[in-house]
Scaffold this active site. Structure first.
Site, short mmCIF file in Angstrom:
data_model
loop_
_atom_site.label_atom_id
_atom_site.label_comp_id
_atom_site.label_asym_id
_atom_site.label_seq_id
_atom_site.Cartn_x
_atom_site.Cartn_y
_atom_site.Cartn_z
N GLU A 1 0.55 -2.35 -2.61
CA GLU A 1 2.33 -2.30 -2.30
C GLU A 1 2.58 -3.31 -3.52
O GLU A 1 2.06 -4.45 -3.57
CB GLU A 1 2.64 -3.55 -1.13
CG GLU A 1 3.81 -4.12 -1.11
CD GLU A 1 4.91 -4.42 0.33
OE1 GLU A 1 4.78 -5.38 0.30
OE2 GLU A 1 4.08 -3.47 1.46
N CYS B 1 8.20 -9.60 -2.51
CA CYS B 1 8.58 -8.11 -2.96
C CYS B 1 10.05 -7.43 -2.65
O CYS B 1 10.55 -6.54 -3.15
CB CYS B 1 7.41 -7.14 -2.53
SG CYS B 1 6.57 -7.39 -1.00
#
Length: 539
Positions: A274, A308
């Site tokens: 990720e 993120c």
């Protein structure tokens, strides 16, 4: 909007309290105990861990090397061979116990998260909540996700086929500093429940939250050797970790993710990555303005924008642009910055000087090239060494780094759009594709636009938490935002090897020897294949 009308900004009221010298429930004895859980053969310098609120040293952890990593993998592998045979019900009880203890001891871990990362307590609580949710979900669903499943056999009535799932072995995790509890433990939970051992390398700036979670898991009944932790620079021990494990999971920058993917490919092991995001929020003309403004504040400035899935690009329909941005600026300026270990602060500090410098560089370059600052735009050394005001930029252009590159701080750029198609096109104009949100009163339209946005998760009338909290559904990125998924069925099966077991009760499935027998076999099978083609369910 003319920036002069909203330019004055104090960046929020003075902090309620300073954390310098105030460590809440965290004492040196606790930090020393947690540090002792690191797998280290000793004889090397320790790594200092600093308080973002003040720049002081919080504690120290061992500086591990490749030998420590290999020893950690060996210990986890030995424990895994026993753990893989434990009953699912036994594993389930451990993680439900962990769920309860995380909640009952939340004040302790909230202090620790704040002291390590600098984030506000309200944002640290998201980590506590998510850890409990993921623990409960996988404790109750792992057995169902991983049970053997009967599949359609080669020959109906003669071939019985099962698909089974077996643990990879030892899973390695490299976790970042921005969510020191969630990203060190919630991906490891399904790996453990799938029967694996774990070796974790938390970021050297925030290792204590991870060590706290491991200690609590052991207290909840997890075998002590099953979950190993190594601490140090990723560049120094990351390659040894990849070499020593059977699967690698990484959360962090796209640049580092590419290198990890190459190294994993060389070893022929799977990986889950990720990576970065430049997430867009689309506010349509019919959006609930009050809710959308509150959502923008939450989505842009939670954890100081160091997430993120933070919103860094905000697209607002031209019909409501002036009103929306005016209210957004007002709400942003009213945010309370500070370092208190309580819920009286709206936004905390950035985590490090590196992150502060990166944020300053993006904003300064944008302003120098013509962008306007509507709110924020400066550091706050009066509050602590790494504080930066929540910042809204206008007139951002394509040649600016803040336009294309991930800032990873409390900075958002606002843009106008005039049609739904334009909004989708601009939201998709990014090399990243992690998260996005759409705001509208028309649910059908919101769903239709969400389907067109190129991102792994899209929220409607919520900045990020709806998709993030829907742990029965997978979450992850596309394009430069990574590969693989966390949460849901995919989030646990990726830590397993699927195996097919087929039991044949009829004759051998091959043409017999001899020309005549072979011809008869081919004719028989051709007829059967033609017949099966016409029977629903056989296909």
């Amino acid at each position: 909007m003319e920036s002069e009308s909203v330019r004055p900004s104090a960046g929020g009221r003075p902090a309620a309290a300073k954390a310098s010298g105030a460590r809440g429930r965290i004492d040196q004895g606790m930090l020393d105990r947690l540090s002792s859980r690191v797998t280290s053969l000793g004889g090397r310098d320790a790594i200092p861990v600093y308080l973002p609120f003040s720049g002081e040293v919080l504690g120290h952890v061992p500086r591990c090397n490749a030998e420590d990593v290999r020893e950690a993998a060996r210990r986890a592998g030995e424990a895994q061979r026993i753990w893989s045979h434990t009953r699912p019900a036994h594993r389930r009880r451990i993680f439900l116990r962990f769920h309860d203890r995380v909640l009952s001891r939340q004040d302790e871990i909230l202090d620790l998260i704040q002291l390590e990362s600098g984030k506000a307590r309200r944002h640290a609580f998201e980590e506590v909540m998510d850890t409990a949710i993921v623990s409960r979900y996988y404790a109750n669903s792992a057995e169902e996700h991983l049970k053997a499943r009967k599949r359609r056999g080669a020959i109906p009535g003669m071939t019985t086929t099962w698909e089974t799932f077996q643990p990879k072995g030892v899973v390695g995790f490299i976790s970042p500093w921005n969510y020191p509890l969630i990203l060190s433990i919630t991906d490891a939970i399904p790996a453990l429940l799938a029967g694996n051992g774990v070796v974790l390398k938390p970021d050297h700036e925030t290792p204590f939250s991870a060590l706290w979670a491991v200690e609590l898991l052991v207290d909840s009944g997890l075998p002590p050797s099953l979950f190993q932790v190594v601490t140090g620079q990723g560049s120094e021990i990351g390659p040894a970790l990849i070499e020593s494990v059977d699967f690698i999971s990484f959360t962090g920058s796209t640049e580092t993710g590419r290198k990890i993917a190459r190294d994993a490919g060389e070893k022929l092991i799977d990986c889950s990555l990720e990576l970065g995001g430049k997430n867009a929020m689309i506010v349509l003309a019919d959006a609930d303005l009050e809710k959308a403004v509150a959502g923008a504040v939450q989505g842009c400035f939670t954890s100081g924008g160091q997430s993120c899935i933070s919103i860094e690009r905000l697209y607002v329909h031209s019909k409501i642009y002036e009103t929306f941005v005016h209210r957004f600026v007002e709400k942003t300026r009213a945010l309370r910055l500070g370092s208190a270990l309580d819920y009286g602060v709206d936004m905390g500090s950035l985590t490090s000087s590196r992150q502060l410098h990166a944020v300053e560089a993006h904003v300064e370059e944008a302003v120098a090239k013509g962008a306007s600052v509507l709110a924020g735009g400066r550091s706050r050394p009066d509050l602590g060494p790494y504080f930066y005001e929540p910042t809204i930029l206008e007139n951002v252009q394509g040649e600016m780094r803040v336009f294309r590159d991930e800032t990873f701080g409390p900075v958002v750029s606002v843009y106008r759009f005039r049609s739904d198609d334009e909004a989708v096109e601009r939201a998709n104009d990014s090399r990243y594709g992690l998260s996005a949100s759409v705001w509208t009163r028309d649910h059908a339209k919101g769903r239709a636009i969400a389907e067109q946005v190129r991102a792994g998760t899209v929220n409607i009338n919520e900045p990020y938490a709806a998709a993030w909290g829907s742990v029965d559904s997978p979450m992850g990125g596309i394009k430069d935002s990574g590969i693989g998924r966390r949460h849901g069925r995919e989030g646990i099966r990726k830590y397993t090897e699927s195996k097919t077991i087929a039991h044949e009760r009829g004759p051998l499935l091959a043409a017999p020897q001899g020309a005549t027998a072979g011809r008869r076999y081919s004719q028989l099978m051709t007829g059967l294949l033609q017949a099966w083609r016409r029977i629903p369910g056989i296909g």
